[in-house]
Design an enzyme around this catalytic site. Structure first.
Site, PDB file in Angstrom:
ATOM      1  N   HIS A 148      -9.306  -6.095  11.052  1.00  0.00           N
ATOM      2  CA  HIS A 148      -9.948  -5.881   9.755  1.00  0.00           C
ATOM      3  C   HIS A 148     -11.355  -5.300   9.903  1.00  0.00           C
ATOM      4  CE1 HIS A 148      -6.816  -8.862   9.033  1.00  0.00           C
ATOM      5  NE2 HIS A 148      -6.826  -8.499   7.774  1.00  0.00           N
ATOM      6  N   GLU A 158       0.829  -1.213   0.000  1.00  0.00           N
ATOM      7  CA  GLU A 158       0.000   0.000   0.000  1.00  0.00           C
ATOM      8  C   GLU A 158       0.856   1.253   0.000  1.00  0.00           C
ATOM      9  OE1 GLU A 158      -2.615  -3.245   0.855  1.00  0.00           O
ATOM     10  OE2 GLU A 158      -0.694  -2.682   1.761  1.00  0.00           O
TER      11      GLU A 158
END
Length: 343
Positions: A142, A73
């Site tokens: 998450h 990322e």
């Protein structure tokens, strides 16, 4: 033939479209409309996207417009921000916004601040998008909602869609905007069909960033939410309506800039406020709404303290029964409304 006979034709009926397909339509239309737009992220091209949002786009537009990236990322967000600084219009997909933590320096220090620090000479027209908040059974690392995190930062615009029309209209507006936009979607809504009007099916359909929508008119209490909790508010409003309580449901749509005027107007009418969100309570979106109402003219119209319904103030558990109890449910909203109305 019917027109020649003088018969009146009814307008085409609205159709059912899933949030996934609405996002796919928006990406397809914007890639076609503007050659500067491109999509990049993990598995967005050959695999059609981890959630199939980009289904068919790689085959249609090729490697230069739909780009698979390594699992980094920090790397691909940095590439996207640099591309935006030279007037390309990247759409940077995070497989989940939990992974955007790897790239928060690029999002905040590079994308959000550059236009200001360059005295407006370097705009950064980029969209960071992907699923946000809790999914199902994916535990603490998450399941975070980043609406308050990114909504805190000047230089960013932050949108959070609920319906298919929200998803399509906000994504198209975000891609066309000259500022960095963070688009926080819900994985649990991707497969949910919503009615899409004829207007929303147009390639010119956009939803203005910074404008909330009143999903249901009411007179007794204002419910304000964004993303998936809007649906919970609509369900709670239906339950309460059977008991004679009419809720006004506001779909916030945009977290930053926040349409506090629509909320204020509703509170002036209903005299009660309940905010609903999936994120943690401390420094949350609901806390900001309550503070803005307290500081503004609508405060004098409140007949009871504003109430927040939020996620539990704990890391998300893995067990389903605990997960359910950590997230706002319809019964929690009903309870909060009755509490604020003292019934």
């Amino acid at each position: 033939l019917q027109q020649r006979r003088g018969l009146r034709l009814s307008a085409p009926a609205a159709i059912q479209v899933t949030v996934r397909d609405a996002l796919n339509q928006a990406l397809d239309e914007e890639l076609e409309r503007d050659e500067r737009v491109f999509l990049l992220g993990e598995e967005v091209a050959q695999y059609d996207g981890a959630y199939k949002i980009s289904r068919g786009l790689w085959k249609k537009y090729g490697d230069k417009r739909v780009i698979d990236t390594p699992i980094s990322e920090m790397g691909f967000a940095g590439i996207a921000v640099g591309a935006a600084m030279v007037w390309l219009r990247p759409v940077c997909e995070f497989m989940t916004f939990n992974f955007s933590m790897q790239a928060i320096d690029q999002v905040i220090n590079s994308a959000a601040k550059t236009c200001y620090m360059s005295a407006g000479s370097i705009p950064v027209p980029i969209v960071f998008r992907g699923p946000n908040g809790a999914a199902a059974g994916v535990a603490a690392q998450h399941s975070q909602c980043f609406a308050a995190w990114y909504g805190h930062c000047p230089g960013l615009k932050v949108v959070s869609p609920w319906s298919s029309e929200d998803a399509k209209g906000l994504l198209k507006a975000a891609i066309r905007d000259d500022n960095p936009v963070v688009m926080l979607e819900s994985e649990l809504l991707y497969s949910v069909p919503f009615e899409m009007s004829e207007q929303a099916q147009s390639k010119d359909f956009v939803i203005p960033i910074g404008k909330a929508k009143i999903e249901k008119q009411g007179t007794h209490v204002t419910l304000v939410a964004h993303s998936r909790p809007v649906g919970h508010c609509m369900e709670a409003a239906a339950v309460l309506s059977k008991e004679g309580v009419e809720c006004e449901v506001i779909n916030l749509r945009t977290i930053r800039p926040m349409d506090i005027e629509t909320v204020e107007a509703s509170v002036v009418k209903t005299n009660h406020l309940v905010t609903v969100e999936g994120g943690w309570p401390q420094f949350g979106v609901g806390a900001e709404i309550c503070a803005r109402i307290m500081e503004g003219p609508a405060f004098n119209y409140l007949d009871a303290p504003a109430v927040r319904v939020t996620g539990a103030d704990v890391p998300m558990p893995y067990a389903k029964i605990l997960e359910d109890n950590c997230l706002p449910q319809v019964k929690d909203i009903v309870f909060a409304v009755k509490k604020t109305l003292n019934i």
